[in-house]
Design a protein around this motif. Structure first.
Motif, PDB file in Angstrom:
ATOM      1  N   HIS A  40       0.830  -1.199   0.000  1.00 42.35           N
ATOM      2  CA  HIS A  40       0.000   0.000   0.000  1.00 42.35           C
ATOM      3  C   HIS A  40       0.871   1.258   0.000  1.00 42.35           C
ATOM      4  CE1 HIS A  40      -2.730  -3.130   1.150  1.00 42.35           C
ATOM      5  NE2 HIS A  40      -3.769  -2.306   1.264  1.00 42.35           N
ATOM      6  N   LEU A  44       1.170   4.209  -2.839  1.00 37.75           N
ATOM      7  CA  LEU A  44       1.067   5.636  -2.512  1.00 37.75           C
ATOM      8  C   LEU A  44       2.296   6.400  -2.975  1.00 37.75           C
ATOM      9  CD1 LEU A  44      -0.363   6.008   1.102  1.00 37.75           C
ATOM     10  CD2 LEU A  44      -1.343   6.829  -1.031  1.00 37.75           C
ATOM     11  N   LEU A  76      -6.889   1.960   0.381  1.00 37.17           N
ATOM     12  CA  LEU A  76      -6.363   3.327   0.314  1.00 37.17           C
ATOM     13  C   LEU A  76      -7.491   4.353   0.170  1.00 37.17           C
ATOM     14  CD1 LEU A  76      -3.170   2.741  -1.854  1.00 37.17           C
ATOM     15  CD2 LEU A  76      -3.286   3.207   0.610  1.00 37.17           C
ATOM     16  N   PHE A  81      -6.613   8.036   1.522  1.00 38.41           N
ATOM     17  CA  PHE A  81      -5.315   8.337   0.920  1.00 38.41           C
ATOM     18  C   PHE A  81      -5.384   8.598  -0.582  1.00 38.41           C
ATOM     19  CE2 PHE A  81      -3.641   5.911   4.670  1.00 38.41           C
ATOM     20  CZ  PHE A  81      -3.010   6.988   5.258  1.00 38.41           C
ATOM     21  N   ILE A  82      -6.380   8.059  -1.240  1.00 33.46           N
ATOM     22  CA  ILE A  82      -6.518   8.287  -2.679  1.00 33.46           C
ATOM     23  C   ILE A  82      -7.976   8.512  -3.049  1.00 33.46           C
ATOM     24  CG2 ILE A  82      -4.453   6.972  -3.329  1.00 33.46           C
ATOM     25  CD1 ILE A  82      -6.251   4.679  -4.172  1.00 33.46           C
ATOM     26  N   PRO A  98      -3.487  10.712  -5.447  1.00 35.35           N
ATOM     27  CA  PRO A  98      -3.270  10.846  -4.000  1.00 35.35           C
ATOM     28  C   PRO A  98      -4.009  12.061  -3.444  1.00 35.35           C
ATOM     29  CG  PRO A  98      -1.333  11.586  -5.202  1.00 35.35           C
ATOM     30  CD  PRO A  98      -2.303  11.050  -6.223  1.00 35.35           C
ATOM     31  N   ALA A 102      -2.624  11.631   1.982  1.00 37.38           N
ATOM     32  CA  ALA A 102      -1.521  10.771   1.540  1.00 37.38           C
ATOM     33  C   ALA A 102      -0.213  11.545   1.539  1.00 37.38           C
ATOM     34  CB  ALA A 102      -1.802  10.218   0.143  1.00 37.38           C
ATOM     35  N   ARG A 103      -0.259  12.762   1.053  1.00 43.74           N
ATOM     36  CA  ARG A 103       0.954  13.579   1.015  1.00 43.74           C
ATOM     37  C   ARG A 103       1.485  13.820   2.435  1.00 43.74           C
ATOM     38  NH1 ARG A 103      -2.198  15.398  -3.068  1.00 43.74           N
ATOM     39  NH2 ARG A 103      -1.232  15.467  -5.126  1.00 43.74           N
TER      40      ARG A 103
END
Length: 146
Positions: A40, A44, A76, A81-82, A98, A102-103
């Motif tokens: 995962h 990412l 995710l 996250f996405i 993303p 996530a960043r």
């Protein structure tokens, strides 16, 4: 350069990578500090460095089978996250990108890793640190040529 020298350099570079992996980057420790499986995190990291992509392209580029990509993407998305969206040029294709979450997650992981590196190199003498800095700079320049 002859084959023996190339083989020697290749072997030394390989041993350097193994040494870095073993002595500097403790994968078990890193995985425990992260709530996501390595596959995962890899997905990412890929998205953050390559931008929005079709799920199939991510799988192909990371050598993850299509059936295994589905749960990775689902997890995710569920974790925030996405985002999924339809390709504007081909509605049959689902793309992912993303999120800011996530960043931020990967920035935190990077900070933890850099902190670990700092702990590992801080006992070195000033002379050793200067030499390490020069070696890293030289190695980085050479690796960019590969």
């Amino acid at each position: 350069m002859d084959t023996d020298n190339l083989n020697s350099i290749s072997n030394n570079l390989y041993m350097l990578l193994l040494s870095l992996n073993k002595r500097v980057f403790n994968h078990d420790e890193m995985i425990k500090s992260c709530n996501l499986p390595p596959s995962h995190v890899k997905a990412l990291f890929y998205l953050l460095h390559n931008g929005p992509r079709a799920i199939s392209q991510i799988g192909n580029d990371l050598s993850i089978s299509k059936p295994n990509m589905t749960p990775i993407i689902d997890k995710l998305v569920a974790e925030g996250f996405i985002n999924r969206f339809q390709d504007p040029n081909d509605r049959r294709v689902i793309r992912v990108e993303p999120t800011e979450t996530a960043r931020e997650f990967l920035r935190e992981q990077e900070m933890k890793l850099k902190s670990r590196l700092l702990e590992r190199i801080s006992p070195l003498s000033d002379e050793d640190l200067e030499e390490l800095d020069k070696c890293i700079s030289s190695l980085s320049k050479l690796l960019l040529k590969i």
